[in-house]
Design an enzyme around this catalytic site. Structure first.
Site, PDB file in Angstrom:
ATOM      1  N   GLU A  45       0.565   5.426  -0.069  1.00  0.00           N
ATOM      2  CA  GLU A  45      -0.355   5.950  -1.090  1.00  0.00           C
ATOM      3  C   GLU A  45      -0.814   7.366  -0.735  1.00  0.00           C
ATOM      4  OE1 GLU A  45      -2.905   2.497  -1.183  1.00  0.00           O
ATOM      5  OE2 GLU A  45      -1.284   1.397  -2.144  1.00  0.00           O
ATOM      6  N   GLU A 102       6.372  -0.821   5.520  1.00  0.00           N
ATOM      7  CA  GLU A 102       5.838  -1.196   4.213  1.00  0.00           C
ATOM      8  C   GLU A 102       6.731  -0.620   3.120  1.00  0.00           C
ATOM      9  OE1 GLU A 102       1.383  -2.073   4.348  1.00  0.00           O
ATOM     10  OE2 GLU A 102       1.547   0.083   4.240  1.00  0.00           O
ATOM     11  N   GLY A 144       1.493  -3.976  -3.320  1.00  0.00           N
ATOM     12  CA  GLY A 144       0.679  -4.272  -4.499  1.00  0.00           C
ATOM     13  C   GLY A 144       1.473  -4.776  -5.689  1.00  0.00           C
ATOM     14  N   SER A 182       2.511  -6.907  -0.230  1.00  0.00           N
ATOM     15  CA  SER A 182       2.313  -8.187  -0.911  1.00  0.00           C
ATOM     16  C   SER A 182       2.269  -9.383   0.035  1.00  0.00           C
ATOM     17  CB  SER A 182       3.389  -8.389  -1.996  1.00  0.00           C
ATOM     18  OG  SER A 182       3.250  -7.399  -3.004  1.00  0.00           O
ATOM     19  N   ASN A 236      -6.178  -3.601   5.143  1.00  0.00           N
ATOM     20  CA  ASN A 236      -6.409  -2.269   4.579  1.00  0.00           C
ATOM     21  C   ASN A 236      -7.181  -2.444   3.273  1.00  0.00           C
ATOM     22  OD1 ASN A 236      -6.238   0.265   3.440  1.00  0.00           O
ATOM     23  ND2 ASN A 236      -4.003   0.252   3.192  1.00  0.00           N
ATOM     24  N   HIS A 243       0.397   6.326   5.219  1.00  0.00           N
ATOM     25  CA  HIS A 243       0.490   5.241   4.245  1.00  0.00           C
ATOM     26  C   HIS A 243       1.147   5.785   2.968  1.00  0.00           C
ATOM     27  CE1 HIS A 243      -0.615   2.256   1.270  1.00  0.00           C
ATOM     28  NE2 HIS A 243      -0.764   1.410   2.278  1.00  0.00           N
ATOM     29  N   LYS A 284      -8.377  -0.239   1.407  1.00  0.00           N
ATOM     30  CA  LYS A 284      -8.120   0.849   0.461  1.00  0.00           C
ATOM     31  C   LYS A 284      -9.454   1.330  -0.149  1.00  0.00           C
ATOM     32  CE  LYS A 284      -3.539  -1.006  -0.212  1.00  0.00           C
ATOM     33  NZ  LYS A 284      -2.298  -0.940  -0.942  1.00  0.00           N
TER      34      LYS A 284
END
Ligand code: PGA
Length: 246
Positions: free
Chosen positions: A95, A164, A170, A206, A7, A93, A9
């Site tokens: 985010e 996730e 991250g 991560s 991904n 996702h 992003k």
């Protein structure tokens, strides 16, 4: 066969996306062992489809609109993505959920739109740090799965799940492979109520070259969804090789 999905992003601009894609396209990968997919920004999708046309690397989008056509300023439909050559699309996702305020109801509509357009959705689920502190992990995941999948017609259609944990994305603080293994087992049992066929479950959060194989080696973990480490050749290729060589 393990999935390795990257991904990207909004890490890379158009030129950077094409340069990285061309470098990846020049590598050879063991397609008996891994299934590779990349999720660039919308503007790079068509170019990556061209770059990867003679390779086993699939292209996906990072989100899609739930509407198919019409007066939806700023939206990109699943049909447009399919037409551009995408095979996959990420849905829900964290985010999108937590930065852009996408609801579970939006996610459900996006899943339907993606499936109807012939894309394979990758539904992302995961608990927050707060959920974890309050020991609400299973509660949160159960709810996310229910809202996304209850009554959804999956017959003859493919769907993937990415577990996730929000706190692991991250952060450099991944969920341990043993813990991920346990929760993937639990997710797979939950999924039985929504589908007769097995739905692959990927781990994300991560994942790096030095831990990817530890996840992929677990039977309950069907692959990895990689963010930061997938956006650089120097970190992504060693990660792929680690999974190929395990
Ligand atoms: P990360 O992101 O690998 O940078 O933690 C994973 C993701 O958001 O899919």
């Amino acid at each position: 066969m393990k999935y390795i999905f990257g991904n990207w992003k909004m890490y890379l601009d158009f030129d950077e996306s094409c340069i990285l894609a061309n470098r990846l396209a020049a590598e050879s990968f063991d397609t008996q062992k891994i299934n590779l997919g990349l999720f660039p920004n919308f503007l790079a999708v068509s170019e990556l489809v061209k770059i990867f046309c003679d390779t086993p690397i699939a292209v996906g989008a990072q989100t899609c609109a739930w509407a198919s056509k019409g007066a939806y300023t700023g939206a990109v439909s699943a049909l447009l993505l399919k037409e551009a050559g995408c095979q996959y699309v990420l849905v829900g996702h964290s985010e999108r959920r937590y930065i852009f305020g996408e609801s579970s109801a939006d996610g459900r509509k996006k899943l339907e739109a993606a499936l109807d357009a012939g894309l394979v959705p990758v539904l992302c689920i995961g608990e927050t740090e707060q959920d974890r502190k309050e020991e609400k992990r299973e509660y949160r995941l159960k709810k996310q799965l229910l809202k996304a999948l209850d009554g959804l017609d999956l017959s003859g259609r493919r769907l993937l799940i990415a577990y996730e944990p929000v706190w692991a994305i991250g952060s450099g603080r991944p969920c341990s492979p043993a813990d991920a293994d346990d929760i993937h087992g639990w997710i797979k049992l939950e999924l039985k109520q929504y589908s007769d066929t097995e739905i692959p479950v990927l781990y994300g959060g991560s994942v790096e070259a030095d831990n990817a194989a530890e996840y992929a080696a677990r039977e309950t973990i069907d692959g990895v969804l990689v963010g930061g480490a997938s956006a650089k050749f120097e970190t992504f290729v060693p990660l792929i090789r680690a999974v190929e060589n395990m």
